[in-house]
Design a protein around this motif. Structure first.
Motif, PDB file in Angstrom:
ATOM      1  N   ASN A  65      10.696 -32.588 -61.543  1.00 16.09           N
ATOM      2  CA  ASN A  65      11.866 -30.838 -60.577  1.00 16.09           C
ATOM      3  C   ASN A  65      10.262 -30.776 -59.311  1.00 16.09           C
ATOM      4  N   LEU A  66       9.489 -32.144 -58.759  1.00 16.80           N
ATOM      5  CA  LEU A  66       8.146 -31.052 -58.056  1.00 16.80           C
ATOM      6  C   LEU A  66       8.859 -30.828 -56.133  1.00 16.80           C
ATOM      7  N   PRO A  67       9.641 -29.669 -56.202  1.00 15.07           N
ATOM      8  CA  PRO A  67      10.139 -29.529 -54.681  1.00 15.07           C
ATOM      9  C   PRO A  67       9.175 -29.877 -53.489  1.00 15.07           C
ATOM     10  N   ASP A  68       7.530 -29.339 -53.857  1.00 14.03           N
ATOM     11  CA  ASP A  68       6.507 -28.909 -53.015  1.00 14.03           C
ATOM     12  C   ASP A  68       5.219 -29.113 -53.988  1.00 14.03           C
ATOM     13  N   PHE A  69       4.074 -29.240 -53.236  1.00 15.31           N
ATOM     14  CA  PHE A  69       2.653 -29.827 -53.670  1.00 15.31           C
ATOM     15  C   PHE A  69       2.361 -28.541 -54.651  1.00 15.31           C
ATOM     16  N   LYS A  70       2.397 -27.350 -54.701  1.00  9.65           N
ATOM     17  CA  LYS A  70       1.932 -26.236 -55.152  1.00  9.65           C
ATOM     18  C   LYS A  70       2.561 -26.446 -57.025  1.00  9.65           C
ATOM     19  N   ALA A  71       4.063 -27.408 -56.942  1.00  8.94           N
ATOM     20  CA  ALA A  71       4.541 -28.261 -57.903  1.00  8.94           C
ATOM     21  C   ALA A  71       3.660 -28.821 -59.235  1.00  8.94           C
ATOM     22  N   SER A  91      -5.150 -35.345 -49.388  1.00  5.70           N
ATOM     23  CA  SER A  91      -4.633 -34.614 -50.159  1.00  5.70           C
ATOM     24  C   SER A  91      -5.754 -33.403 -50.528  1.00  5.70           C
ATOM     25  N   GLU A  92      -6.665 -33.662 -50.642  1.00  4.37           N
ATOM     26  CA  GLU A  92      -7.781 -32.312 -50.916  1.00  4.37           C
ATOM     27  C   GLU A  92      -7.767 -31.206 -49.943  1.00  4.37           C
ATOM     28  N   GLU A  93      -7.269 -31.184 -48.944  1.00  2.00           N
ATOM     29  CA  GLU A  93      -7.131 -30.303 -47.844  1.00  2.00           C
ATOM     30  C   GLU A  93      -5.691 -29.907 -47.969  1.00  2.00           C
ATOM     31  N   VAL A  94      -4.991 -30.387 -48.568  1.00  2.00           N
ATOM     32  CA  VAL A  94      -3.498 -29.636 -48.636  1.00  2.00           C
ATOM     33  C   VAL A  94      -3.454 -28.570 -49.715  1.00  2.00           C
ATOM     34  N   PHE A  95      -4.575 -29.358 -51.208  1.00  2.32           N
ATOM     35  CA  PHE A  95      -4.600 -28.502 -51.988  1.00  2.32           C
ATOM     36  C   PHE A  95      -5.895 -27.592 -52.011  1.00  2.32           C
ATOM     37  N   THR A  96      -6.922 -27.904 -50.762  1.00  2.00           N
ATOM     38  CA  THR A  96      -6.895 -26.590 -50.729  1.00  2.00           C
ATOM     39  C   THR A  96      -6.809 -25.801 -49.987  1.00  2.00           C
ATOM     40  N   LYS A  97      -5.967 -25.915 -48.691  1.00  5.03           N
ATOM     41  CA  LYS A  97      -4.866 -25.123 -48.455  1.00  5.03           C
ATOM     42  C   LYS A  97      -4.564 -24.125 -49.227  1.00  5.03           C
ATOM     43  N   LEU A  98      -3.567 -24.613 -50.295  1.00  4.01           N
ATOM     44  CA  LEU A  98      -2.666 -23.799 -51.082  1.00  4.01           C
ATOM     45  C   LEU A  98      -3.287 -23.389 -52.305  1.00  4.01           C
ATOM     46  N   GLY A  99      -5.050 -23.411 -52.139  1.00  4.38           N
ATOM     47  CA  GLY A  99      -5.223 -22.556 -53.122  1.00  4.38           C
ATOM     48  C   GLY A  99      -5.706 -23.444 -54.527  1.00  4.38           C
ATOM     49  N   ILE A 100      -5.035 -24.658 -54.231  1.00  7.65           N
ATOM     50  CA  ILE A 100      -4.594 -24.798 -56.014  1.00  7.65           C
ATOM     51  C   ILE A 100      -5.529 -26.300 -56.637  1.00  7.65           C
ATOM     52  N   LYS A 151      10.084 -42.240 -55.604  1.00 11.55           N
ATOM     53  CA  LYS A 151      10.805 -41.398 -54.321  1.00 11.55           C
ATOM     54  C   LYS A 151       9.799 -40.630 -54.208  1.00 11.55           C
ATOM     55  N   VAL A 152      10.245 -40.148 -52.892  1.00 10.55           N
ATOM     56  CA  VAL A 152       9.804 -38.737 -52.059  1.00 10.55           C
ATOM     57  C   VAL A 152      10.105 -37.779 -52.914  1.00 10.55           C
ATOM     58  N   ALA A 153       9.266 -36.671 -53.644  1.00 17.32           N
ATOM     59  CA  ALA A 153       9.116 -35.482 -53.980  1.00 17.32           C
ATOM     60  C   ALA A 153       9.198 -34.088 -53.217  1.00 17.32           C
ATOM     61  N   ALA A 154       8.471 -34.173 -52.122  1.00 18.14           N
ATOM     62  CA  ALA A 154       7.900 -33.059 -50.784  1.00 18.14           C
ATOM     63  C   ALA A 154       6.909 -33.497 -50.100  1.00 18.14           C
ATOM     64  N   VAL A 155       7.354 -33.510 -49.039  1.00 19.31           N
ATOM     65  CA  VAL A 155       6.473 -34.010 -47.810  1.00 19.31           C
ATOM     66  C   VAL A 155       5.119 -32.853 -47.438  1.00 19.31           C
ATOM     67  N   ALA A 156       4.009 -32.685 -47.211  1.00 21.85           N
ATOM     68  CA  ALA A 156       3.013 -32.014 -47.036  1.00 21.85           C
ATOM     69  C   ALA A 156       3.331 -31.562 -45.611  1.00 21.85           C
ATOM     70  N   PRO A 157       3.570 -29.382 -45.105  1.00 19.88           N
ATOM     71  CA  PRO A 157       3.071 -29.153 -44.165  1.00 19.88           C
ATOM     72  C   PRO A 157       2.046 -30.026 -43.206  1.00 19.88           C
ATOM     73  N   GLU A 158       2.829 -29.678 -41.315  1.00 17.11           N
ATOM     74  CA  GLU A 158       1.377 -30.477 -41.286  1.00 17.11           C
ATOM     75  C   GLU A 158       0.008 -29.276 -41.546  1.00 17.11           C
ATOM     76  N   ASP A 159       0.418 -28.138 -41.360  1.00 17.06           N
ATOM     77  CA  ASP A 159      -0.187 -26.875 -40.895  1.00 17.06           C
ATOM     78  C   ASP A 159      -1.300 -26.845 -41.967  1.00 17.06           C
ATOM     79  N   THR A 160      -1.759 -27.779 -43.117  1.00 13.16           N
ATOM     80  CA  THR A 160      -1.636 -27.484 -44.306  1.00 13.16           C
ATOM     81  C   THR A 160      -3.018 -29.331 -44.334  1.00 13.16           C
TER      82      THR A 160
END
Length: 267
Positions: free
Chosen positions: A133-139, A162-171, A214-223
């Motif tokens: 169950n991965l509802p978002d990228f932090k999961a 991908s790195e931009e997203v995870f950097t934005k999320l701090g993980i 299957k798609v678990a989550a879509v990255a927010p555009e601002d990430t």
């Protein structure tokens, strides 16, 4: 003596006849000049475009019998480097602006041909039968995710996004501890399909063409930066006219319908 003279005359006649057949004489005996074949257009395109471009290529060749399309699919970074090193290419379509900018800075693009074609999204995927169950990228930090497949960030645009997203999320650092890196987005997709990775980050269009994920989550555009696919004709294109014609075709309503069929948004 008469026999000798007759033999000599016969041999001479045969030589003249042979010479006439091989070389000069009647133009009807000359071999026809072979006709030129269709122009081979070398198209280097991001791996995520594989399915759409193959369909468009078939359509284009039916309407343009004088052009044969030869596709080279791969990571945008690898294609960029190949072009910089003198690899044959008439048209380049990148999955990010970075690689096209690099060629532009080195004056390798034909003037006035660069155009932004498409828009895509970054998504987190799991195998079709996955219980995760991965509802978002932090999961992806869930302990059950032992391996997450990512594009190699130095040359694969989806890896950079991908790195931009995870950097934005701090993980990002935590994600790197369980990351496996693919040479292009299709390798990332394949690892998730086969279960070699528990999850992966690909484009929405790659997820759409697979019935094994299957798609678990879509990255927010601002990430992440906008995912724009630029295209251009190369300055040293061997078939300049055909290259410009094909690029123009990719911007028609006909091509737009095919791109949208595969999940792309058209600029």
């Amino acid at each position: 003596m008469k026999i000798k003279n007759a033999l000599t005359a016969a041999l001479a006649a045969m030589a003249m006849l042979t010479a006439g057949c091989i070389g000069g004489g009647n133009s009807a005996n000359k071999m026809d000049t072979p006709k030129e074949g269709p122009a081979e257009l070398q198209v280097s395109a991001a791996a995520s475009l594989t399915d759409a471009m193959k369909e468009l290529g078939g359509m284009y060749e039916k309407e343009h019998g004088n052009t044969k399309l030869v596709f080279n699919f791969g990571s945008s970074g690898a294609l960029q480097q190949a072009i910089e090193n003198g690899g044959a290419a008439d048209v380049f379509i990148s999955a990010a602006q970075k690689q096209m900018n690099a060629l532009d800075e080195k004056k390798l693009l034909a003037d006035g041909t660069r155009a932004d074609l498409l828009i895509n999204e970054v998504v987190l995927i799991t195998a079709k039968d996955s219980k995760l169950n991965l509802p978002d990228f932090k999961a992806v930090l869930d302990p059950a995710v032992a391996h997450i497949a990512l594009g190699e960030p130095k040359g694969v645009p989806v890896g950079q996004y991908s790195e931009e997203v995870f950097t934005k999320l701090g993980i990002l650092d935590q994600v790197k501890e369980r990351a496996v890196y693919g040479s292009d987005v299709r390798q990332v997709l394949a690892w998730v399909e086969t279960g070699d990775a528990d999850a992966g980050v690909v484009y929405a269009t790659d997820a759409a063409v697979s019935d094994k994920v299957k798609v678990a989550a879509v990255a927010p555009e601002d990430t992440h930066k906008p995912i724009v696919y630029p295209a251009a004709v190369l300055k040293d294109a061997k078939n300049m006219k055909e290259a410009k014609d094909f690029l123009a075709f990719l911007q028609t309503d006909t091509a737009k319908k095919v791109f949208e069929k595969y999940g792309f948004k058209v600029k």
